[in-house]
Scaffold this active site. Sequence first.
Site, PDB file in Angstrom:
ATOM      1  N   THR A  38      -9.960 -16.305  27.476  1.00 40.04           N
ATOM      2  CA  THR A  38     -10.938 -17.084  26.812  1.00 40.04           C
ATOM      3  C   THR A  38     -10.621 -18.465  27.416  1.00 40.04           C
ATOM      4  O   THR A  38     -11.194 -19.301  27.202  1.00 40.04           O
ATOM      5  CB  THR A  38     -10.445 -17.256  25.222  1.00 40.04           C
ATOM      6  OG1 THR A  38      -9.033 -17.668  25.241  1.00 40.04           O
ATOM      7  CG2 THR A  38     -10.708 -16.047  24.321  1.00 40.04           C
ATOM      8  N   ASP A  59      -1.141 -12.118  32.786  1.00 37.72           N
ATOM      9  CA  ASP A  59      -1.225 -11.637  31.330  1.00 37.72           C
ATOM     10  C   ASP A  59       0.095 -11.751  30.587  1.00 37.72           C
ATOM     11  O   ASP A  59       0.907 -10.777  30.933  1.00 37.72           O
ATOM     12  CB  ASP A  59      -1.915 -10.405  31.170  1.00 37.72           C
ATOM     13  CG  ASP A  59      -2.131  -9.775  29.604  1.00 37.72           C
ATOM     14  OD1 ASP A  59      -1.331 -10.441  28.955  1.00 37.72           O
ATOM     15  OD2 ASP A  59      -2.632  -8.796  29.626  1.00 37.72           O
ATOM     16  N   SER A  78      -3.408 -17.504  23.546  1.00 37.97           N
ATOM     17  CA  SER A  78      -3.952 -16.452  22.405  1.00 37.97           C
ATOM     18  C   SER A  78      -5.402 -16.758  22.178  1.00 37.97           C
ATOM     19  O   SER A  78      -5.822 -17.940  22.135  1.00 37.97           O
ATOM     20  CB  SER A  78      -3.174 -16.783  21.028  1.00 37.97           C
ATOM     21  OG  SER A  78      -3.801 -16.025  20.137  1.00 37.97           O
ATOM     22  N   LYS A  94      -1.397  -8.600  20.538  1.00 39.19           N
ATOM     23  CA  LYS A  94      -0.245  -8.245  21.406  1.00 39.19           C
ATOM     24  C   LYS A  94       0.341  -9.749  22.257  1.00 39.19           C
ATOM     25  O   LYS A  94       1.335  -9.758  22.170  1.00 39.19           O
ATOM     26  CB  LYS A  94      -0.985  -7.442  22.741  1.00 39.19           C
ATOM     27  CG  LYS A  94      -1.091  -5.887  22.481  1.00 39.19           C
ATOM     28  CD  LYS A  94      -1.897  -5.107  23.527  1.00 39.19           C
ATOM     29  CE  LYS A  94      -1.256  -5.203  24.741  1.00 39.19           C
ATOM     30  NZ  LYS A  94      -1.999  -4.022  25.764  1.00 39.19           N
ATOM     31  N   LYS A 108      15.334 -17.335  27.349  1.00 41.95           N
ATOM     32  CA  LYS A 108      16.847 -17.049  27.402  1.00 41.95           C
ATOM     33  C   LYS A 108      17.466 -16.944  28.686  1.00 41.95           C
ATOM     34  O   LYS A 108      18.403 -17.395  28.932  1.00 41.95           O
ATOM     35  CB  LYS A 108      16.809 -15.758  26.599  1.00 41.95           C
ATOM     36  CG  LYS A 108      18.192 -15.123  26.162  1.00 41.95           C
ATOM     37  CD  LYS A 108      18.289 -14.001  25.195  1.00 41.95           C
ATOM     38  CE  LYS A 108      19.562 -13.318  25.328  1.00 41.95           C
ATOM     39  NZ  LYS A 108      19.221 -11.978  26.008  1.00 41.95           N
ATOM     40  N   TYR A 148      -4.627 -12.409  13.749  1.00 39.81           N
ATOM     41  CA  TYR A 148      -4.300 -13.628  13.973  1.00 39.81           C
ATOM     42  C   TYR A 148      -3.317 -13.955  13.298  1.00 39.81           C
ATOM     43  O   TYR A 148      -2.202 -14.525  13.839  1.00 39.81           O
ATOM     44  CB  TYR A 148      -5.543 -14.558  14.139  1.00 39.81           C
ATOM     45  CG  TYR A 148      -5.235 -16.064  14.845  1.00 39.81           C
ATOM     46  CD1 TYR A 148      -4.837 -15.963  15.998  1.00 39.81           C
ATOM     47  CD2 TYR A 148      -5.240 -17.162  13.869  1.00 39.81           C
ATOM     48  CE1 TYR A 148      -4.684 -17.216  16.896  1.00 39.81           C
ATOM     49  CE2 TYR A 148      -5.095 -18.359  14.652  1.00 39.81           C
ATOM     50  CZ  TYR A 148      -4.654 -18.300  15.707  1.00 39.81           C
ATOM     51  OH  TYR A 148      -4.461 -19.703  16.301  1.00 39.81           O
ATOM     52  N   LYS A 152       0.615 -14.315  14.258  1.00 38.96           N
ATOM     53  CA  LYS A 152       1.287 -15.706  14.254  1.00 38.96           C
ATOM     54  C   LYS A 152       2.550 -15.719  13.378  1.00 38.96           C
ATOM     55  O   LYS A 152       3.575 -16.262  13.591  1.00 38.96           O
ATOM     56  CB  LYS A 152       0.370 -16.796  13.931  1.00 38.96           C
ATOM     57  CG  LYS A 152      -0.703 -16.924  15.204  1.00 38.96           C
ATOM     58  CD  LYS A 152       0.284 -17.508  16.199  1.00 38.96           C
ATOM     59  CE  LYS A 152      -1.059 -18.068  17.219  1.00 38.96           C
ATOM     60  NZ  LYS A 152      -0.343 -18.501  18.619  1.00 38.96           N
ATOM     61  N   ARG A 189     -16.735 -22.045  16.343  1.00 37.16           N
ATOM     62  CA  ARG A 189     -16.031 -22.708  15.386  1.00 37.16           C
ATOM     63  C   ARG A 189     -17.137 -23.672  14.658  1.00 37.16           C
ATOM     64  O   ARG A 189     -18.203 -24.151  15.378  1.00 37.16           O
ATOM     65  CB  ARG A 189     -14.827 -23.419  15.937  1.00 37.16           C
ATOM     66  CG  ARG A 189     -13.875 -22.808  16.283  1.00 37.16           C
ATOM     67  CD  ARG A 189     -12.877 -23.481  17.089  1.00 37.16           C
ATOM     68  NE  ARG A 189     -11.437 -22.858  17.258  1.00 37.16           N
ATOM     69  CZ  ARG A 189     -10.543 -22.860  16.266  1.00 37.16           C
ATOM     70  NH1 ARG A 189     -10.769 -23.274  15.176  1.00 37.16           N
ATOM     71  NH2 ARG A 189      -9.210 -22.052  16.459  1.00 37.16           N
TER      72      ARG A 189
HETATM   73  N1  UDP Z   1     -18.473 -22.795   9.598  1.00 41.31           N
HETATM   74  C1  UDP Z   1     -19.668 -22.841   9.308  1.00 41.31           C
HETATM   75  N2  UDP Z   1     -20.475 -22.813  10.009  1.00 41.31           N
HETATM   76  C2  UDP Z   1     -20.327 -22.459  11.587  1.00 41.31           C
HETATM   77  C3  UDP Z   1     -19.160 -21.939  11.930  1.00 41.31           C
HETATM   78  C4  UDP Z   1     -18.132 -22.320  10.830  1.00 41.31           C
HETATM   79  O1  UDP Z   1     -19.779 -23.418   8.157  1.00 41.31           O
HETATM   80  O2  UDP Z   1     -21.322 -22.370  12.267  1.00 41.31           O
HETATM   81  C5  UDP Z   1     -17.377 -22.810   8.728  1.00 41.31           C
HETATM   82  C6  UDP Z   1     -16.235 -21.773   8.366  1.00 41.31           C
HETATM   83  O3  UDP Z   1     -16.741 -20.649   7.774  1.00 41.31           O
HETATM   84  C7  UDP Z   1     -15.254 -22.133   7.896  1.00 41.31           C
HETATM   85  C8  UDP Z   1     -15.217 -23.594   8.553  1.00 41.31           C
HETATM   86  O4  UDP Z   1     -16.481 -23.914   8.807  1.00 41.31           O
HETATM   87  O5  UDP Z   1     -15.199 -22.518   6.448  1.00 41.31           O
HETATM   88  C9  UDP Z   1     -14.453 -23.985   9.822  1.00 41.31           C
HETATM   89  O6  UDP Z   1     -14.592 -23.053  10.554  1.00 41.31           O
HETATM   90  P1  UDP Z   1     -13.654 -22.849  12.097  1.00 41.31           P
HETATM   91  O7  UDP Z   1     -14.302 -21.561  12.752  1.00 41.31           O
HETATM   92  O8  UDP Z   1     -14.112 -24.251  12.730  1.00 41.31           O
HETATM   93  O9  UDP Z   1     -12.309 -22.700  11.852  1.00 41.31           O
HETATM   94  P2  UDP Z   1     -11.105 -22.193  10.663  1.00 41.31           P
HETATM   95  O10 UDP Z   1     -12.189 -21.195   9.600  1.00 41.31           O
HETATM   96  O11 UDP Z   1     -10.398 -21.268  11.526  1.00 41.31           O
HETATM   97  O12 UDP Z   1     -10.457 -22.900  10.167  1.00 41.31           O
END
Ligand code: UDP
Length: 315
Positions: A38, A59, A78, A94, A108, A148, A152, A189
């Site tokens: 990514t 990797d 990641s 992984k 270590k 994920y 973590k 996001r």
């Molecule tokens: N979200 C949204 N529209 C989008 C993308 C994400 O409303 O086009 C929402 C998503 O459902 C979440 C919030 O925005 O409630 C933040 O999402 P993001 O993917 O940024 O991060 P994460 O959920 O991991 O905090």
Amino acid sequence: MEKKRVLITGAAGFLGSHLCDRFIKEGYEVIGMDNLLTGRLENISHLFPLQDFHFYFHDVTKFVHVPGRLDYILHFASPASPIDYLKMPIQTMKVGSLGTHNLLGLAKAKNARILIASTSEVYGDPTVHPQPEEYWGNVNPIGPRGVYDEAKRFQEALTMAYHTFHGLETRIVRIFNTYGPRMRLNDGRALPTFLRQAIEGEDLTVFGDGSQTRSFCYVDDLVEGIYRLLLSDYHLPMNIGNPQEISIKDFAEEIISFTGCDQKVIYEPLPKDDPKQRQPDISKAKAILNWEPKVSRTEGLKATYEYFKGVIEGS
Ligand code: UDP
């Protein structure tokens, strides 16, 4: 005096590349490692001419070999956006498990201090608000985010085991939503999606009714917190994030007025297990690292918007 040597995994990613910049600026010799799953080389290509920067295409789920001494390791490799880890669930598991094991072993062998990137996702869909480090979380292990979240959580457990059993110097940062230049426009996001939609003339897609909250931290603040944590003597997990909380609907509207675009918000279904609220309790970072975020959302959005405009107009 010899320069300190630091290995940064996920170096070509959003956070990894900013960390490389910071350690170069502080006078370290930096070894950046990435398999470009990514990550993108353009995030670090400006470092290639520097004598103190080396790039290893590797990797980390495979045995990791780094010749010479190492003082610090920062494990930031990641997939990290919900879209990415849904597309790459096995790689995500992984890199958090096998990858972390390899890097702890390397730390270590080299007698190096290691900082691993954990996440607010360890708290799942939290029932305690805001989230302090003592909260154990509310995670669905077999839901879409489980790959994920559980990787973590395993990573934190393994890191603590190396600390207690081998006496390894370890640091664990729990990173809350972070944004800034070099985020991918299409990582799914909320923040990059909204900015891209505003710039490209699309309506802004809010998932659910938009009442879910997040708290967005500008990348420079995050990097400062991580730098301080690495150099501190605190080995328990530490939240780093910006406690300024906003609902996703208000955030989409903020971006519409910030960019002055004339699109509207449209609503789409809420993804499964999407956390309803998220806000870091940063009392520990304040008390122990004397750290708190300095960059306002207006300032941070401005810098990020300029970057996205540049990418979109240049493409
Ligand atoms: N979200 C949204 N529209 C989008 C993308 C994400 O409303 O086009 C929402 C998503 O459902 C979440 C919030 O925005 O409630 C933040 O999402 P993001 O993917 O940024 O991060 P994460 O959920 O991991 O905090």
